[in-house]
Design an enzyme around this catalytic site. Structure first.
Site, PDB file in Angstrom:
ATOM      1  N   TYR A 229       0.808  -1.216   0.000  1.00 46.61           N
ATOM      2  CA  TYR A 229       0.000   0.000   0.000  1.00 46.61           C
ATOM      3  C   TYR A 229       0.843   1.268   0.000  1.00 46.61           C
ATOM      4  O   TYR A 229       0.469   2.275  -0.588  1.00 46.61           O
ATOM      5  CB  TYR A 229      -0.905   0.025   1.236  1.00 46.61           C
ATOM      6  CG  TYR A 229      -2.138  -0.816   1.103  1.00 46.61           C
ATOM      7  CD1 TYR A 229      -3.176  -0.437   0.259  1.00 46.61           C
ATOM      8  CD2 TYR A 229      -2.291  -1.994   1.824  1.00 46.61           C
ATOM      9  CE1 TYR A 229      -4.322  -1.203   0.131  1.00 46.61           C
ATOM     10  CE2 TYR A 229      -3.429  -2.766   1.714  1.00 46.61           C
ATOM     11  CZ  TYR A 229      -4.444  -2.369   0.862  1.00 46.61           C
ATOM     12  OH  TYR A 229      -5.575  -3.130   0.736  1.00 46.61           O
ATOM     13  N   SER A 260      -1.326  -5.912  -7.577  1.00 44.59           N
ATOM     14  CA  SER A 260      -1.388  -4.866  -6.561  1.00 44.59           C
ATOM     15  C   SER A 260      -2.120  -5.384  -5.340  1.00 44.59           C
ATOM     16  O   SER A 260      -2.910  -6.335  -5.410  1.00 44.59           O
ATOM     17  CB  SER A 260      -2.124  -3.639  -7.105  1.00 44.59           C
ATOM     18  OG  SER A 260      -3.526  -3.880  -7.154  1.00 44.59           O
ATOM     19  N   ASP A 261      -1.858  -4.763  -4.188  1.00 45.46           N
ATOM     20  CA  ASP A 261      -2.731  -5.011  -3.048  1.00 45.46           C
ATOM     21  C   ASP A 261      -4.073  -4.343  -3.350  1.00 45.46           C
ATOM     22  O   ASP A 261      -4.178  -3.480  -4.222  1.00 45.46           O
ATOM     23  CB  ASP A 261      -2.105  -4.459  -1.764  1.00 45.46           C
ATOM     24  CG  ASP A 261      -2.613  -5.180  -0.527  1.00 45.46           C
ATOM     25  OD1 ASP A 261      -3.682  -5.822  -0.593  1.00 45.46           O
ATOM     26  OD2 ASP A 261      -1.938  -5.104   0.519  1.00 45.46           O
ATOM     27  N   TRP A 262      -5.079  -4.711  -2.624  1.00 46.67           N
ATOM     28  CA  TRP A 262      -6.445  -4.322  -2.942  1.00 46.67           C
ATOM     29  C   TRP A 262      -6.647  -2.818  -2.768  1.00 46.67           C
ATOM     30  O   TRP A 262      -6.395  -2.259  -1.708  1.00 46.67           O
ATOM     31  CB  TRP A 262      -7.407  -5.119  -2.067  1.00 46.67           C
ATOM     32  CG  TRP A 262      -7.833  -6.437  -2.660  1.00 46.67           C
ATOM     33  CD1 TRP A 262      -9.124  -6.863  -2.860  1.00 46.67           C
ATOM     34  CD2 TRP A 262      -7.001  -7.499  -3.146  1.00 46.67           C
ATOM     35  NE1 TRP A 262      -9.126  -8.112  -3.436  1.00 46.67           N
ATOM     36  CE2 TRP A 262      -7.850  -8.530  -3.628  1.00 46.67           C
ATOM     37  CE3 TRP A 262      -5.620  -7.686  -3.236  1.00 46.67           C
ATOM     38  CZ2 TRP A 262      -7.364  -9.717  -4.176  1.00 46.67           C
ATOM     39  CZ3 TRP A 262      -5.129  -8.873  -3.786  1.00 46.67           C
ATOM     40  CH2 TRP A 262      -5.990  -9.867  -4.253  1.00 46.67           C
ATOM     41  N   SER A 264      -4.952  -0.249  -3.939  1.00 49.78           N
ATOM     42  CA  SER A 264      -3.724   0.413  -3.476  1.00 49.78           C
ATOM     43  C   SER A 264      -3.109   1.339  -4.518  1.00 49.78           C
ATOM     44  O   SER A 264      -2.098   1.978  -4.238  1.00 49.78           O
ATOM     45  CB  SER A 264      -2.684  -0.640  -3.077  1.00 49.78           C
ATOM     46  OG  SER A 264      -2.267  -1.396  -4.205  1.00 49.78           O
TER      47      SER A 264
END
Length: 530
Positions: A229, A260-262, A264
């Protein structure tokens, strides 16, 4: 050099020598990319754009009629998170239960890479039973801030220890056909404003402290990496071309898929050009922004193909498009998985102090009190923490102790000072509930701190049992307790292991994978937290 470190170095060297990279790959990378190019050539533009982002919250997009089914991803490192927030829950046949293993920092406390393999193998088998192709773990951010709400998901503060455990975790997971995902790349060592924070890290610190576990996982053959993030030196990790292309692809040699992270990332053009391969789960405005970028010539269809190519190639490399989704016969291995959880807890529980009171022989009258006598200590609620695993056949502390000591165990929820003083032995359960997205104070709540102090002052035979995902302040009572045991978040069978340690059936062998400060002012993170 300490014996435990020598042993760890020997295990790491041996594992590297005998375990080839590319665990459970069925197609080499060159061939996987060749096949990916052929499949991409058959896709429409809309289908290509769809592959750039996630689908139904926890799937990679698919075109089943073209031999590319949807790929299901699930959390987390310490077991299978029972997902209840899919946009389309009919897309997968959920497991009815999953084993709650001790948290990863407890696994790290075993200093046993072979046990990390066995642990991950068990989690991977449950994934395969439930149709999960990608496990969103292991987590491996470095323990730098004792208040970090996700320290329990990681492997401690030492890059060597973390590297050894991560490498074997990846191999164990991928031996089952479930593909692992290293997270969170990189320098996401705090949850405090993680979507706003900027990690300023020089090249030496980056390479000596933060990158080694990721390098170990990549060398072990991992298929996926998830970006973090935070920003790294000014740019968001998920759209950072220098981080993804120069470091991850170039220096570390990663050939798989980057996600990617959720939620982010925020700049679609940068995402496309950064080396990111799939934005998860994908913003609502994503499709419109991609089409506008194409219309204005700021990106091309070739840019889109380049972006999605590693995602498709990784599914091909690990055979995810061409196999049976569910392996229900693996459900028969739940008893073995439960035993593995017990073994990890047994080796990971750390004895911090013992004035001779342990082992606690049968016949002693025990007053049991404190926070986790009837509840299994775990992270926050089932949807608030991606690492939450509910488990089954959960054994409470009271039940575990009574199975060993019988009626000699008396539970008193709020004992008076007189009751504490009169007891033969006091077992006091305390700790924290750590959760993703939040930090928590280093000190216990004032009432809890006062209760522990009262107990150790009233009765010199007080044994303090700590359940937490990282260090807590203990200076006010540690020296007065007869014994202090750090049990982490022990999973569904962890209290059984604890009872066996208290009774002397097992010898405690866990080692701290991080430093516990006396005060937060002693922490590297002092001055960065409110």
């Amino acid at each position: 050099m300490k014996t435990s470190v020598k042993l760890l170095l020997a295990l790491v060297t041996a594992a590297a020598a005998i375990a080839p990279a590319g665990a459970q790959q069925v197609v080499g990378w060159d061939e996987a990319y060749r096949q990916a190019d052929a499949r991409i050539a058959r896709l429409t533009l809309d289908e290509k754009i769809s592959f750039m982002r996630g689908y139904s919250s926890f799937f990679f997009y698919g075109v089943p009629e073209k031999g590319m089914p949807y790929i299901y991803l699930s959390d987390a490192t310490q077991g299978v998170h029972m997902r209840d927030n899919l946009s389309d829950p009919t897309m997968v046949r959920q497991l009815e239960r999953s084993t709650a293993f001790p948290c990863p920092i407890a696994l790290a406390a075993t200093f046993n890479p072979s046990l990390a393999y066995k642990y991950a193998e068990a989690v991977g088998e449950e994934c395969r039973a439930g149709g999960i192709e990608v496990l969103l773990g292991p987590g491996m951010n470095i323990y730098r801030n004792s208040q970090n709400g996700r320290n329990f998901e990681y492997m401690g503060e030492d890059p060597l220890l973390s590297s050894a455990m991560v490498a074997e975790y990846v191999k164990g997971m991928q031996s089952t056909g479930t593909v692992a995902c290293l997270k969170h790349f990189i320098c996401n060592e705090t949850e405090f404003y993680r979507r706003r924070s900027n990690s300023i890290v020089d090249e030496r610190a980056l390479h000596e402290i933060y990158l080694p576990p990721f390098k170990a996982g990549i060398d072990a053959g991992v298929g996926y990496v998830m970006t973090s993030y935070n920003r790294l030196n000014g740019e968001w990790a998920g759209q950072n071309a220098d981080l993804i292309q120069r470091i991850l692809r170039g220096e570390l040699g990663f050939q798989g898929c980057v996600m990617s992270d959720w939620t982010s990332v925020n700049d679609t053009e940068k995402v496309v050009k950064s080396g990111q391969n799939v934005e998860m789960p994908g913003r609502k405005e994503f499709f419109g922004e991609v089409r506008e970028l194409l219309k204005t010539g700021r990106i091309t269809e070739k840019d889109i193909e380049k972006m999605i190519r590693p995602n498709i190639a990784t599914s091909i490399a690990f055979g995810l498009y061409d196999r049976e989704k569910y392996v229900p016969e693996l459900l028969e291995k739940f008893p073995a998985h439960k035993q593995t959880g017990y073994e990890v807890a047994a080796e990971g529980i750390v004895l911090l102090r013992n004035n001779g009171i342990l082992p606690l022989a049968p016949g002693r009258k025990i007053l049991l009190t404190g926070r986790f006598t009837e509840a299994i200590p775990r992270t926050g609620g089932s949807t608030s923490s991606s690492a939450e695993v509910l488990g089954y056949d959960n054994v409470t502390l009271t039940a575990a102790l009574r199975s060993v000591y019988g009626d000699a165990v008396r539970v008193v929820e709020k004992p008076s000072r007189e009751e504490l003083a009169a007891a033969d032995v006091v077992l006091l359960s305390t700790g924290t509930i750590d959760v993703e997205s939040f930090e928590r104070p280093f000190a216990l709540p004032k009432e809890e701190e006062a209760f522990v102090r009262t107990a150790v002052e009233a009765n010199p035979n007080t044994i303090v049992l700590v359940n937490s995902g990282s260090g807590i302040r203990m200076g006010g009572w540690n020296g007065k307790a007869a014994a202090v045991i750090y049990g982490w978040y022990p999973g569904q069978s962890g209290f059984t292991a604890l009872a066996d340690i208290l009774s002397g059936k097992l010898s405690p062998s866990g080692k701290l994978p991080m430093t516990i400060e006396k005060e937060f002012n002693d922490s590297p993170a002092k001055g960065t937290m409110p």
